[in-house]
Design a protein around this motif. Sequence first.
Motif, PDB file in Angstrom:
ATOM      1  N   TYR A 197      13.920   2.773   3.157  1.00 22.54           N
ATOM      2  CA  TYR A 197      14.033   4.182   2.760  1.00 22.54           C
ATOM      3  C   TYR A 197      13.734   5.116   3.925  1.00 22.54           C
ATOM      4  N   ARG A 198      13.020   4.592   4.910  1.00 25.87           N
ATOM      5  CA  ARG A 198      12.655   5.429   6.050  1.00 25.87           C
ATOM      6  C   ARG A 198      13.015   4.714   7.353  1.00 25.87           C
ATOM      7  N   PRO A 199      14.208   5.030   7.889  1.00 23.84           N
ATOM      8  CA  PRO A 199      14.618   4.381   9.137  1.00 23.84           C
ATOM      9  C   PRO A 199      13.538   4.517  10.221  1.00 23.84           C
TER      10      PRO A 199
ATOM     11  N   GLY B  54      -9.779  -0.826   9.652  1.00 32.44           N
ATOM     12  CA  GLY B  54      -9.115  -0.107  10.743  1.00 32.44           C
ATOM     13  C   GLY B  54     -10.077   0.945  11.252  1.00 32.44           C
ATOM     14  N   VAL B  55     -10.310   0.949  12.562  1.00 30.07           N
ATOM     15  CA  VAL B  55     -11.302   1.883  13.109  1.00 30.07           C
ATOM     16  C   VAL B  55     -10.740   2.803  14.193  1.00 30.07           C
ATOM     17  N   SER B  56      -9.434   2.723  14.437  1.00 27.07           N
ATOM     18  CA  SER B  56      -8.787   3.706  15.313  1.00 27.07           C
ATOM     19  C   SER B  56      -7.284   3.572  15.158  1.00 27.07           C
ATOM     20  N   GLU B  57      -6.561   4.528  15.745  1.00 28.24           N
ATOM     21  CA  GLU B  57      -5.108   4.465  15.671  1.00 28.24           C
ATOM     22  C   GLU B  57      -4.558   3.393  16.604  1.00 28.24           C
ATOM     23  N   LYS B  58      -5.349   3.022  17.588  1.00 32.43           N
ATOM     24  CA  LYS B  58      -4.872   2.070  18.600  1.00 32.43           C
ATOM     25  C   LYS B  58      -4.797   0.650  18.039  1.00 32.43           C
TER      26      LYS B  58
ATOM     27  N   GLU C 142      11.821   1.669  12.893  1.00 36.89           N
ATOM     28  CA  GLU C 142      11.695   1.899  14.342  1.00 36.89           C
ATOM     29  C   GLU C 142      10.228   1.855  14.778  1.00 36.89           C
ATOM     30  N   GLN C 143       9.383   2.445  13.944  1.00 34.21           N
ATOM     31  CA  GLN C 143       7.944   2.468  14.255  1.00 34.21           C
ATOM     32  C   GLN C 143       7.410   1.035  14.359  1.00 34.21           C
ATOM     33  N   LEU C 144       7.834   0.189  13.409  1.00 33.53           N
ATOM     34  CA  LEU C 144       7.352  -1.195  13.445  1.00 33.53           C
ATOM     35  C   LEU C 144       7.866  -1.896  14.704  1.00 33.53           C
TER      36      LEU C 144
ATOM     37  N   LEU D  25      -9.136  -1.970   4.862  1.00 29.26           N
ATOM     38  CA  LEU D  25      -9.595  -0.597   4.690  1.00 29.26           C
ATOM     39  C   LEU D  25      -9.346   0.137   6.004  1.00 29.26           C
ATOM     40  N   THR D  26      -8.395   1.075   5.988  1.00 32.01           N
ATOM     41  CA  THR D  26      -8.043   1.753   7.238  1.00 32.01           C
ATOM     42  C   THR D  26      -8.780   3.078   7.383  1.00 32.01           C
ATOM     43  N   LYS D  27      -8.740   3.600   8.588  1.00 35.95           N
ATOM     44  CA  LYS D  27      -9.285   4.924   8.913  1.00 35.95           C
ATOM     45  C   LYS D  27     -10.774   5.041   8.589  1.00 35.95           C
ATOM     46  N   LEU D  28     -11.453   3.937   8.740  1.00 36.39           N
ATOM     47  CA  LEU D  28     -12.894   3.951   8.511  1.00 36.39           C
ATOM     48  C   LEU D  28     -13.585   4.821   9.566  1.00 36.39           C
ATOM     49  N   ASP D  29     -12.893   5.002  10.685  1.00 40.19           N
ATOM     50  CA  ASP D  29     -13.435   5.865  11.750  1.00 40.19           C
ATOM     51  C   ASP D  29     -13.520   7.327  11.304  1.00 40.19           C
ATOM     52  N   GLY D  30     -12.665   7.699  10.337  1.00 42.30           N
ATOM     53  CA  GLY D  30     -12.664   9.096   9.908  1.00 42.30           C
ATOM     54  C   GLY D  30     -13.512   9.325   8.675  1.00 42.30           C
TER      55      GLY D  30
ATOM     56  N   ALA E 128       0.933  -4.290  12.989  1.00 39.19           N
ATOM     57  CA  ALA E 128       0.912  -4.552  14.435  1.00 39.19           C
ATOM     58  C   ALA E 128      -0.485  -4.972  14.904  1.00 39.19           C
ATOM     59  N   LYS E 129      -1.502  -4.340  14.331  1.00 38.37           N
ATOM     60  CA  LYS E 129      -2.878  -4.708  14.697  1.00 38.37           C
ATOM     61  C   LYS E 129      -3.146  -6.170  14.340  1.00 38.37           C
ATOM     62  N   LEU E 130      -2.666  -6.562  13.156  1.00 42.33           N
ATOM     63  CA  LEU E 130      -2.862  -7.939  12.708  1.00 42.33           C
ATOM     64  C   LEU E 130      -2.088  -8.905  13.594  1.00 42.33           C
TER      65      LEU E 130
ATOM     66  N   GLY F  91       0.825  -1.205   0.000  1.00 45.04           N
ATOM     67  CA  GLY F  91       0.000   0.000   0.000  1.00 45.04           C
ATOM     68  C   GLY F  91       0.855   1.250   0.000  1.00 45.04           C
ATOM     69  N   LEU F  92       0.216   2.372  -0.219  1.00 46.20           N
ATOM     70  CA  LEU F  92       0.949   3.636  -0.254  1.00 46.20           C
ATOM     71  C   LEU F  92       1.409   4.050   1.142  1.00 46.20           C
ATOM     72  N   GLN F  93       2.424   4.905   1.165  1.00 47.14           N
ATOM     73  CA  GLN F  93       2.885   5.465   2.434  1.00 47.14           C
ATOM     74  C   GLN F  93       1.746   6.241   3.101  1.00 47.14           C
ATOM     75  N   GLY F  94       1.588   6.014   4.370  1.00 51.29           N
ATOM     76  CA  GLY F  94       0.549   6.736   5.102  1.00 51.29           C
ATOM     77  C   GLY F  94      -0.795   6.017   5.098  1.00 51.29           C
ATOM     78  N   ALA F  95      -0.896   4.923   4.330  1.00 52.34           N
ATOM     79  CA  ALA F  95      -2.166   4.193   4.260  1.00 52.34           C
ATOM     80  C   ALA F  95      -2.496   3.539   5.601  1.00 52.34           C
ATOM     81  N   GLY F  96      -1.430   3.233   6.342  1.00 48.31           N
ATOM     82  CA  GLY F  96      -1.644   2.580   7.640  1.00 48.31           C
ATOM     83  C   GLY F  96      -1.046   1.185   7.689  1.00 48.31           C
ATOM     84  N   LYS F  97      -0.070   0.907   6.811  1.00 51.39           N
ATOM     85  CA  LYS F  97       0.522  -0.443   6.745  1.00 51.39           C
ATOM     86  C   LYS F  97       1.175  -0.869   8.053  1.00 51.39           C
ATOM     87  N   THR F  98       2.012   0.016   8.596  1.00 53.24           N
ATOM     88  CA  THR F  98       2.762  -0.369   9.789  1.00 53.24           C
ATOM     89  C   THR F  98       1.819  -0.575  10.974  1.00 53.24           C
ATOM     90  N   THR F  99       0.904   0.350  11.133  1.00 50.78           N
ATOM     91  CA  THR F  99      -0.092   0.222  12.203  1.00 50.78           C
ATOM     92  C   THR F  99      -0.885  -1.074  12.025  1.00 50.78           C
TER      93      THR F  99
HETATM   94  P1  GDP Z   1       2.195   3.475   6.648  1.00 52.57           P
HETATM   95  O1  GDP Z   1       3.037   4.597   6.134  1.00 52.57           O
HETATM   96  O2  GDP Z   1       1.333   2.884   5.572  1.00 52.57           O
HETATM   97  O3  GDP Z   1       2.969   2.440   7.384  1.00 52.57           O
HETATM   98  O4  GDP Z   1       1.159   4.132   7.668  1.00 52.57           O
HETATM   99  P2  GDP Z   1       1.166   4.182   9.272  1.00 52.57           P
HETATM  100  O5  GDP Z   1       0.868   2.841   9.840  1.00 52.57           O
HETATM  101  O6  GDP Z   1       2.394   4.871   9.747  1.00 52.57           O
HETATM  102  O7  GDP Z   1      -0.118   5.090   9.539  1.00 52.57           O
HETATM  103  C1  GDP Z   1      -0.199   6.437   9.111  1.00 52.57           C
HETATM  104  C2  GDP Z   1      -1.068   7.194  10.107  1.00 52.57           C
HETATM  105  O8  GDP Z   1      -2.394   6.716  10.066  1.00 52.57           O
HETATM  106  C3  GDP Z   1      -0.627   7.041  11.552  1.00 52.57           C
HETATM  107  O9  GDP Z   1      -0.757   8.273  12.199  1.00 52.57           O
HETATM  108  C4  GDP Z   1      -1.585   6.013  12.120  1.00 52.57           C
HETATM  109  O10 GDP Z   1      -1.776   6.154  13.503  1.00 52.57           O
HETATM  110  C5  GDP Z   1      -2.842   6.347  11.348  1.00 52.57           C
HETATM  111  N1  GDP Z   1      -3.771   5.195  11.226  1.00 52.57           N
HETATM  112  C6  GDP Z   1      -3.519   3.974  10.727  1.00 52.57           C
HETATM  113  N2  GDP Z   1      -4.639   3.212  10.737  1.00 52.57           N
HETATM  114  C7  GDP Z   1      -5.618   3.987  11.255  1.00 52.57           C
HETATM  115  C8  GDP Z   1      -7.030   3.770  11.497  1.00 52.57           C
HETATM  116  O11 GDP Z   1      -7.623   2.721  11.244  1.00 52.57           O
HETATM  117  N3  GDP Z   1      -7.712   4.822  12.040  1.00 52.57           N
HETATM  118  C9  GDP Z   1      -7.105   6.024  12.340  1.00 52.57           C
HETATM  119  N4  GDP Z   1      -7.841   6.987  12.829  1.00 52.57           N
HETATM  120  N5  GDP Z   1      -5.801   6.245  12.087  1.00 52.57           N
HETATM  121  C10 GDP Z   1      -5.071   5.241  11.561  1.00 52.57           C
END
Ligand code: GDP
Length: 296
Positions: A140-142, A274-278, A146-148, A247-252, A118-120, A107-115
Amino acid sequence: MASALTDKLSRLVKEMRGQARITESNVQDMLREVRMALLEADVALPVVRDFIARVKEKALGQEVLSSLQPGQVLVSIVNTELAATMGEGVSDINLNAQPPAVILMAGLQGAGKTTTTAKLAKHLIEKRKKKVLTVSGDVYRPAAIEQLKTVTAQAGAEWFPSTPDQKPLDIARGALDYAKRHFFDVLLVDTAGRLAIDEALMREIQDLHGALKPVETLFVVDAMQGQDAINTAKAFKEALPLTGIVLTKLDGDSRGGAALSVRQITGAPIKFAGVSEKLDGLEVFDAQRHAGRVLG
Ligand code: GDP
């Protein structure tokens, strides 16, 4: 699910219910409302067009025109088609492989892959009682590595170290070898993402796919991307045999149209939302429930 239809749609159904006969123009009115509802939900236009064409074909059939309750029949056609497009029921992660089962995150950067990785991991540990290893191929991004590491620890899984001077393929092979020797059930591979679709990136993830032979290749996509999600989805589908979508960030995103678009474009089931950052903010995706949400 009829109660979830927009007010306008329900009104139309009531009007139609009062009519002795249903005409092609009634059907057109109804379809116009459905089209509006989908566009308001931010479903991509080509996906909406396809959807409406399929419903129209069924709706203009004799069965509806001669029915005693044409309005209701129409609503049920819309609902059935929506559910079919969105996918039936729920589909959990597939771990049917010689351990370690490899799951590749794309997925694209910022999509929520790393989060999501960990959730998975947390999900697989808690719900499926698996021993889980994670590794990051994002050289490409140290900070991403670290985040992972941090979120993996929070999830209670083990993290395989990698550094920016390594090649993603070497990292992946090293992690796979380690996972085999230490009897891990699952290896979750987080990958690099760019801000936009990029050929070099796609080649890299294709190489990873070839070397790791993952049992699941999950496309992680931000629901808030709305219509843009289809371009990303197209590119990843062409590059990789996707087995599922997260599908991430469905909460938003109150509109939820990305689900329909991404599902239609990739043909892959949406497995999680994905329904929250937690780290506990991951839900097994329920297509039926989500279908109701899209139509209002
Ligand atoms: P990556 O670049 O694809 O690895 O994306 P990250 O895992 O770093 O997530 C990018 C941002 O989206 C972070 O601030 C996460 O906390 C946030 N994020 C990821 N999944 C969700 C989600 O399901 N809901 C919300 N609200 N934020 C999310």
